[in-house]
Motif scaffolding. Structure first.
Motif, PDB file in Angstrom:
ATOM      1  N   LYS A 139      -4.018   9.729  -8.659  1.00 26.42           N
ATOM      2  CA  LYS A 139      -5.036   8.714  -8.399  1.00 26.42           C
ATOM      3  C   LYS A 139      -5.329   8.747  -6.900  1.00 26.42           C
ATOM      4  O   LYS A 139      -4.485   9.176  -6.112  1.00 26.42           O
ATOM      5  CB  LYS A 139      -4.570   7.334  -8.850  1.00 26.42           C
ATOM      6  N   PRO A 140      -6.507   8.303  -6.497  1.00 29.73           N
ATOM      7  CA  PRO A 140      -6.849   8.342  -5.076  1.00 29.73           C
ATOM      8  C   PRO A 140      -5.875   7.521  -4.220  1.00 29.73           C
ATOM      9  O   PRO A 140      -5.497   6.409  -4.602  1.00 29.73           O
ATOM     10  CB  PRO A 140      -8.252   7.740  -5.027  1.00 29.73           C
TER      11      PRO A 140
ATOM     12  N   LEU B 235      12.218   9.441  -5.169  1.00 26.94           N
ATOM     13  CA  LEU B 235      11.776  10.612  -5.929  1.00 26.94           C
ATOM     14  C   LEU B 235      10.907  10.259  -7.128  1.00 26.94           C
ATOM     15  O   LEU B 235       9.867  10.869  -7.353  1.00 26.94           O
ATOM     16  CB  LEU B 235      12.988  11.425  -6.400  1.00 26.94           C
ATOM     17  N   ASP B 236      11.333   9.273  -7.906  1.00 25.98           N
ATOM     18  CA  ASP B 236      10.571   8.885  -9.095  1.00 25.98           C
ATOM     19  C   ASP B 236       9.206   8.303  -8.727  1.00 25.98           C
ATOM     20  O   ASP B 236       8.206   8.566  -9.397  1.00 25.98           O
ATOM     21  CB  ASP B 236      11.353   7.876  -9.944  1.00 25.98           C
ATOM     22  N   GLU B 237       9.169   7.518  -7.664  1.00 31.43           N
ATOM     23  CA  GLU B 237       7.907   6.928  -7.219  1.00 31.43           C
ATOM     24  C   GLU B 237       6.929   8.016  -6.775  1.00 31.43           C
ATOM     25  O   GLU B 237       5.736   7.938  -7.052  1.00 31.43           O
ATOM     26  CB  GLU B 237       8.127   5.981  -6.044  1.00 31.43           C
TER      27      GLU B 237
ATOM     28  N   ILE C 293       3.369   8.275  -8.580  1.00 30.40           N
ATOM     29  CA  ILE C 293       2.195   7.846  -7.807  1.00 30.40           C
ATOM     30  C   ILE C 293       1.291   9.010  -7.421  1.00 30.40           C
ATOM     31  O   ILE C 293       0.074   8.918  -7.515  1.00 30.40           O
ATOM     32  CB  ILE C 293       2.630   7.041  -6.565  1.00 30.40           C
ATOM     33  N   THR C 294       1.878  10.144  -6.996  1.00 26.72           N
ATOM     34  CA  THR C 294       1.042  11.273  -6.552  1.00 26.72           C
ATOM     35  C   THR C 294       0.746  12.266  -7.666  1.00 26.72           C
ATOM     36  O   THR C 294      -0.244  12.991  -7.603  1.00 26.72           O
ATOM     37  CB  THR C 294       1.715  12.050  -5.397  1.00 26.72           C
ATOM     38  N   GLY C 295       1.661  12.345  -8.646  1.00 31.84           N
ATOM     39  CA  GLY C 295       1.539  13.366  -9.677  1.00 31.84           C
ATOM     40  C   GLY C 295       2.167  14.677  -9.263  1.00 31.84           C
ATOM     41  O   GLY C 295       2.201  15.635 -10.031  1.00 31.84           O
TER      42      GLY C 295
ATOM     43  N   ARG D   3       0.833  -1.211   0.000  1.00 32.61           N
ATOM     44  CA  ARG D   3       0.000   0.000   0.000  1.00 32.61           C
ATOM     45  C   ARG D   3       0.860   1.251   0.000  1.00 32.61           C
ATOM     46  O   ARG D   3       1.888   1.304   0.659  1.00 32.61           O
ATOM     47  CB  ARG D   3      -0.876   0.066   1.254  1.00 32.61           C
ATOM     48  N   VAL D   4       0.412   2.287  -0.695  1.00 33.86           N
ATOM     49  CA  VAL D   4       1.035   3.605  -0.610  1.00 33.86           C
ATOM     50  C   VAL D   4       0.038   4.524   0.080  1.00 33.86           C
ATOM     51  O   VAL D   4      -1.152   4.527  -0.255  1.00 33.86           O
ATOM     52  CB  VAL D   4       1.393   4.154  -2.008  1.00 33.86           C
TER      53      VAL D   4
END
Length: 160
Positions: A105-106, A84-86, A90-92, A54-55
Motif C-alpha cells: 500500500k502507498p 519483522l512481521d510488521e 505493511i510493505t509486502g 505513521r509508518v
C-alpha cells in the motif's frame, strides 16, 4: 509475491530499469555490495519505521547511520523500527528485500541527502536476491519521495 509487485511497478513506471538477480543472499548491505559488485555505501538501504501512528520508509546510503537529533527534527518524533512481521505486513517485502517500489500500500517515502553523493545506487527489489541500479534522483521521482537530511556525516561515522 514481493518481487512480482516490484516487477509490475517497473513495468508500469520505468520499463527501462532492469531487475538484477543473484544466486546468493543480498539481505545485508555487505552481502548486497558483494553480490552486485559495488562499495557498501552505494547500496541504497530502505528503513521502515513508525513515527507515532505513521509508518514511513527512509532510503539512505548503505553505510549511513541515523542521527537521532536530525531525525527527530525532520520528522517531529523519534522513529521506532518496525519488527519483522510488521515490515512484511505493511510493505509486502521481506526484511532484506525492502525497497520503496511495488509496495503493498502507498507509504510516505523519504530519501536522505547522503544518496546524492552517487550517480547510481543499488536498492533491493523486493526480495533478498534482487536489486536494481538506479540514480537517487530517479528513486525520488518514481516514489514521490521527499529529500531529508537525517543521517550522520560520514566523518562522524568513521570516528565512532
Amino acid at each position: 509475491m514481493s518481487l512480482e509487485s516490484v516487477r509490475a511497478f517497473f513495468a508500469d513506471h520505468a520499463p527501462d530499469v532492469a531487475i538484477l538477480e543473484t544466486d546468493g543472499s543480498s539481505a545485508t548491505v555487505t552481502l548486497a555490495a558483494e553480490a552486485f559488485g559495488v562499495e557498501p555505501a552505494r547500496i541504497a538501504k530502505t528503513l521502515s519505521f513508525r513515527l507515532g501512528e505513521r509508518v514511513v520508509l527512509l532510503v539512505t546510503r548503505g553505510d549511513a547511520r541515523l542521527d537521532n537529533k536530525k531525525t527527530k527534527a525532520a520528522f517531529g518524533a523519534k522513529p521506532r523500527m518496525l519488527d519483522l512481521d510488521e515490515v512484511v505486513a505493511i510493505t509486502g517485502h521481506p526484511v532484506g528485500g525492502v525497497c520503496p517500489f511495488g509496495l503493498l500500500k502507498p507509504l510516505p517515502v523519504y530519501c536522505d541527502v547522503s544518496l546524492k553523493a552517487f550517480d547510481e545506487v543499488v536498492p533491493a527489489a523486493g526480495s533478498t536476491q534482487t536489486a536494481v541500479r538506479i540514480s537517487p534522483e530517479r528513486i525520488a521521482t518514481l516514489t514521490g519521495a521527499q529529500w531529508v537530511d537525517v543521517c550522520q556525516e560520514p566523518a562522524v561515522q568513521a570516528a565512532e
